[in-house]
Write a protein that holds these residues in place. Structure first.
Motif, PDB file in Angstrom:
ATOM      1  N   VAL A  73    -177.842  18.882  54.721  1.00  0.00           N
ATOM      2  CA  VAL A  73    -176.566  19.295  54.126  1.00  0.00           C
ATOM      3  C   VAL A  73    -175.490  18.220  54.251  1.00  0.00           C
ATOM      4  O   VAL A  73    -174.359  18.407  53.802  1.00  0.00           O
ATOM      5  N   ARG A  84    -168.161  20.531  65.217  1.00  0.00           N
ATOM      6  CA  ARG A  84    -167.303  21.601  64.737  1.00  0.00           C
ATOM      7  C   ARG A  84    -166.194  21.872  65.742  1.00  0.00           C
ATOM      8  O   ARG A  84    -166.360  22.687  66.652  1.00  0.00           O
ATOM      9  N   PHE A  86    -162.652  23.447  67.019  1.00  0.00           N
ATOM     10  CA  PHE A  86    -161.980  24.735  66.765  1.00  0.00           C
ATOM     11  C   PHE A  86    -162.928  25.807  66.240  1.00  0.00           C
ATOM     12  O   PHE A  86    -162.536  26.630  65.415  1.00  0.00           O
ATOM     13  N   LEU A 125    -158.165  16.100  59.255  1.00  0.00           N
ATOM     14  CA  LEU A 125    -158.016  16.926  58.055  1.00  0.00           C
ATOM     15  C   LEU A 125    -158.388  16.127  56.810  1.00  0.00           C
ATOM     16  O   LEU A 125    -159.133  16.602  55.949  1.00  0.00           O
ATOM     17  N   THR A 128    -162.078  15.748  56.655  1.00  0.00           N
ATOM     18  CA  THR A 128    -162.756  17.013  56.360  1.00  0.00           C
ATOM     19  C   THR A 128    -162.596  17.370  54.886  1.00  0.00           C
ATOM     20  O   THR A 128    -163.545  17.837  54.248  1.00  0.00           O
ATOM     21  N   LEU A 132    -165.587  17.740  52.232  1.00  0.00           N
ATOM     22  CA  LEU A 132    -165.740  18.950  51.431  1.00  0.00           C
ATOM     23  C   LEU A 132    -165.893  18.598  49.951  1.00  0.00           C
ATOM     24  O   LEU A 132    -166.742  19.156  49.251  1.00  0.00           O
ATOM     25  N   THR A 135    -169.377  17.227  49.477  1.00  0.00           N
ATOM     26  CA  THR A 135    -170.363  18.300  49.602  1.00  0.00           C
ATOM     27  C   THR A 135    -170.408  19.148  48.339  1.00  0.00           C
ATOM     28  O   THR A 135    -171.473  19.519  47.857  1.00  0.00           O
ATOM     29  N   ARG A 136    -169.226  19.411  47.772  1.00  0.00           N
ATOM     30  CA  ARG A 136    -169.190  20.211  46.545  1.00  0.00           C
ATOM     31  C   ARG A 136    -169.810  19.469  45.381  1.00  0.00           C
ATOM     32  O   ARG A 136    -170.486  20.069  44.542  1.00  0.00           O
ATOM     33  N   MET A 139    -173.405  19.954  45.449  1.00  0.00           N
ATOM     34  CA  MET A 139    -173.876  21.271  44.994  1.00  0.00           C
ATOM     35  C   MET A 139    -174.256  21.240  43.524  1.00  0.00           C
ATOM     36  O   MET A 139    -175.195  21.923  43.105  1.00  0.00           O
TER      37      MET A 139
ATOM     38  N   GLY B  74    -167.460  27.055  44.614  1.00  0.00           N
ATOM     39  CA  GLY B  74    -166.717  27.817  45.605  1.00  0.00           C
ATOM     40  C   GLY B  74    -166.045  29.006  44.957  1.00  0.00           C
ATOM     41  O   GLY B  74    -165.827  29.020  43.747  1.00  0.00           O
ATOM     42  N   LEU B 124    -154.522  24.666  58.203  1.00  0.00           N
ATOM     43  CA  LEU B 124    -155.220  24.151  57.032  1.00  0.00           C
ATOM     44  C   LEU B 124    -156.534  23.484  57.449  1.00  0.00           C
ATOM     45  O   LEU B 124    -157.567  23.643  56.787  1.00  0.00           O
ATOM     46  N   LEU B 125    -156.498  22.778  58.559  1.00  0.00           N
ATOM     47  CA  LEU B 125    -157.713  22.156  59.077  1.00  0.00           C
ATOM     48  C   LEU B 125    -158.752  23.214  59.423  1.00  0.00           C
ATOM     49  O   LEU B 125    -159.926  23.085  59.063  1.00  0.00           O
ATOM     50  N   GLN B 126    -158.338  24.250  60.083  1.00  0.00           N
ATOM     51  CA  GLN B 126    -159.259  25.332  60.449  1.00  0.00           C
ATOM     52  C   GLN B 126    -159.909  25.926  59.208  1.00  0.00           C
ATOM     53  O   GLN B 126    -161.112  26.163  59.156  1.00  0.00           O
ATOM     54  N   THR B 128    -160.215  24.528  56.273  1.00  0.00           N
ATOM     55  CA  THR B 128    -161.059  23.546  55.602  1.00  0.00           C
ATOM     56  C   THR B 128    -162.396  23.407  56.318  1.00  0.00           C
ATOM     57  O   THR B 128    -163.457  23.316  55.680  1.00  0.00           O
ATOM     58  N   LEU B 129    -162.356  23.425  57.645  1.00  0.00           N
ATOM     59  CA  LEU B 129    -163.599  23.359  58.415  1.00  0.00           C
ATOM     60  C   LEU B 129    -164.475  24.579  58.148  1.00  0.00           C
ATOM     61  O   LEU B 129    -165.691  24.460  57.979  1.00  0.00           O
ATOM     62  N   ALA B 130    -163.857  25.743  58.085  1.00  0.00           N
ATOM     63  CA  ALA B 130    -164.620  26.971  57.823  1.00  0.00           C
ATOM     64  C   ALA B 130    -165.220  26.935  56.422  1.00  0.00           C
ATOM     65  O   ALA B 130    -166.374  27.326  56.211  1.00  0.00           O
ATOM     66  N   GLU B 131    -164.445  26.430  55.468  1.00  0.00           N
ATOM     67  CA  GLU B 131    -164.929  26.338  54.094  1.00  0.00           C
ATOM     68  C   GLU B 131    -166.089  25.344  53.992  1.00  0.00           C
ATOM     69  O   GLU B 131    -167.060  25.582  53.268  1.00  0.00           O
ATOM     70  N   LEU B 132    -165.996  24.259  54.738  1.00  0.00           N
ATOM     71  CA  LEU B 132    -167.080  23.266  54.752  1.00  0.00           C
ATOM     72  C   LEU B 132    -168.352  23.886  55.319  1.00  0.00           C
ATOM     73  O   LEU B 132    -169.453  23.681  54.784  1.00  0.00           O
ATOM     74  N   ASP B 133    -168.215  24.663  56.392  1.00  0.00           N
ATOM     75  CA  ASP B 133    -169.370  25.372  56.960  1.00  0.00           C
ATOM     76  C   ASP B 133    -170.018  26.273  55.925  1.00  0.00           C
ATOM     77  O   ASP B 133    -171.231  26.280  55.744  1.00  0.00           O
ATOM     78  N   THR B 135    -169.767  26.164  52.663  1.00  0.00           N
ATOM     79  CA  THR B 135    -170.312  25.368  51.564  1.00  0.00           C
ATOM     80  C   THR B 135    -171.669  24.787  51.935  1.00  0.00           C
ATOM     81  O   THR B 135    -172.604  24.781  51.136  1.00  0.00           O
ATOM     82  N   ARG B 136    -171.790  24.321  53.179  1.00  0.00           N
ATOM     83  CA  ARG B 136    -173.068  23.750  53.605  1.00  0.00           C
ATOM     84  C   ARG B 136    -174.151  24.805  53.678  1.00  0.00           C
ATOM     85  O   ARG B 136    -175.310  24.541  53.363  1.00  0.00           O
TER      86      ARG B 136
END
Lengths: 231, 231
Positions: A73, A84, A86, A125, A128, A132, A135-136, A139, B74, B124-126, B128-133, B135-136
């Motif tokens: 991935v 990862r 936070f 940020l 990241t 992202l 990564t998109r 896809m 997404g 925003l970082l949080q 974005t990190l969650a969205e990257l997870d 997405t992967r």
DNA sequence: CGACACGTTGATGTTAGTCAACTTTGGTGG
DNA sequence: CCACCAAAGTTGACTAACATCAACGTGTCG
């Protein structure tokens, strides 16, 4: 003297946001580690205990299904950030593809440090967000491209990402490079089987778009045509 | 009174990191906008001029190839963030799937504001990190799963993401919901054709795992079996 | 030199795509 | 209110692309 002062990624990794004092503090909570090809730094589903910066080498990020299918991935290069922050769990394994050197931090220490250093968080940020985006784009390849389009896209991306940042200035792409991937790993990046990947390599070579001096080496003979093939 | 004070996503969107004064400042540079189904907020490849928060509705993020193939990369829901801050171009189009309300900012204004508010950047970082997870995880689906696994996974994800946050507390998944996607859009999420999606819907219904009271409605009859089908 | 991992090639099978006909649904206007 | 229409969805027959299974190179390292 701080190890950071001579670090080759000092000016490109997220550390570049820090002044000397801050760097010293960050250095105090980090340590260097080397990895051999195939060695893992973290595993999918595991508690998120580490984060790291890549100093040297190439590593893969991968997930799999229960029944053993694997998908790569992400691929990280020197100056990229791993792990990862936070968050409590790691969504994917991290495994070295080549000999690698990384700068490792306990996630908790790093989180605390980052919260106190907004400039570092800002760099993270930015990284990241860029990851992202990449990564998109990938896809689209996985969902909508044919095997030959996938391989052509992959080789072009490799030729852009494997550039050694220290050598030269203007050179933006490589014409000849050593693949850090086995055929199986290429298949795992592209969502194909090893046989299909092999056949597509053979075809691209037969069509004169690339040459394959050895298993791991690729020469792009006709970048134009390869880009057309990439769809 | 600030519109934000009555905003339904006030406590979940990145705005939740701000105190009253800061919120007032942010409010000054933003404006509300409504979108109808099919209406786009930004286009792939365009300069990154806007960012936004979703207040209400569902929107898709999509890319395509030259020859018209599309991939949805997404899907965003209320309180999610849209757009590419700190970057020059938008990697994907953003289009409303339902009637939607968003809170829009000029990217430049937002960038400047964010740089001055580390807590906002942290949120925003949080995100974005969650969205990257997420997405992967989706890459595994696109690269390695079969059509039936894809659809089953998709329906389960929908049942988790479509929960109205205001109604109730303990309810973590939905058993019955209205799909915000047409069959073609489901196909574009999963990297399939509309015919294959239709056949898989029919099969899941015939096998008694789901019911389809209408085109856009889904009832999960056997979540266990659906999860098994998802691989 | 030989063993083994890695890679290639070929024959065959399966899944999803393509093309086309048909059905259902929802909206519009007579 | 109903008839009609267009758009969306379904179904079937056929095809193509990729996977699978299996045999066969090839280069690497003891």
């Amino acid at each position: 003297m701080l190890p950071c002062e001579t670090c080759v990624v000092r000016n490109r990794a997220i550390c570049s946001s820090l002044d000397m004092d801050e760097l010293k503090a960050l250095n105090a909570i980090g340590r260097r580690r080397t990895l051999e090809p195939g060695e893992s730094l973290m595993w999918e589903g595991e508690d998120s205990v580490l984060v790291a910066n890549v100093i040297e080498g190439v590593l893969k990020l991968s997930t799999g299904t229960e029944d053993g299918r694997e998908q790569i991935v992400g691929v990280v290069y020197p100056s990229d950030f791993i792990g990862r922050p936070f968050g409590s769990t790691t969504g994917h394994g991290v495994t070295a593809l080549t000999d690698a050197r990384v700068c490792v931090f306990s996630r908790q220490d790093f989180d605390a440090f980052a919260r106190d250093h907004p400039k570092l968080e800002h760099k993270l940020l930015q990284r990241t967000l860029a990851e992202l985006d990449r990564t998109r784009r990938w896809m689209l390849l996985l969902g909508r491209k044919s095997a030959s389009e996938k391989l052509a896209s992959f080789l072009l991306e490799m030729s852009e990402r494997l550039i050694e940042p220290n050598c030269g200035h203007g050179e933006t792409v490589l014409t000849r490079f050593a693949l850090p991937f086995s055929r199986q790993q290429v298949a795992d990046v592209l969502g194909l089987t090893i046989e299909t990947v092999s056949r597509q390599f053979t075809r691209l070579k037969a069509d004169g778009l690339i040459d394959l001096p050895s298993r791991r080496e690729v020469v792009i003979l006709d970048r134009e045509a390869l880009a057309a093939e990439a769809g």
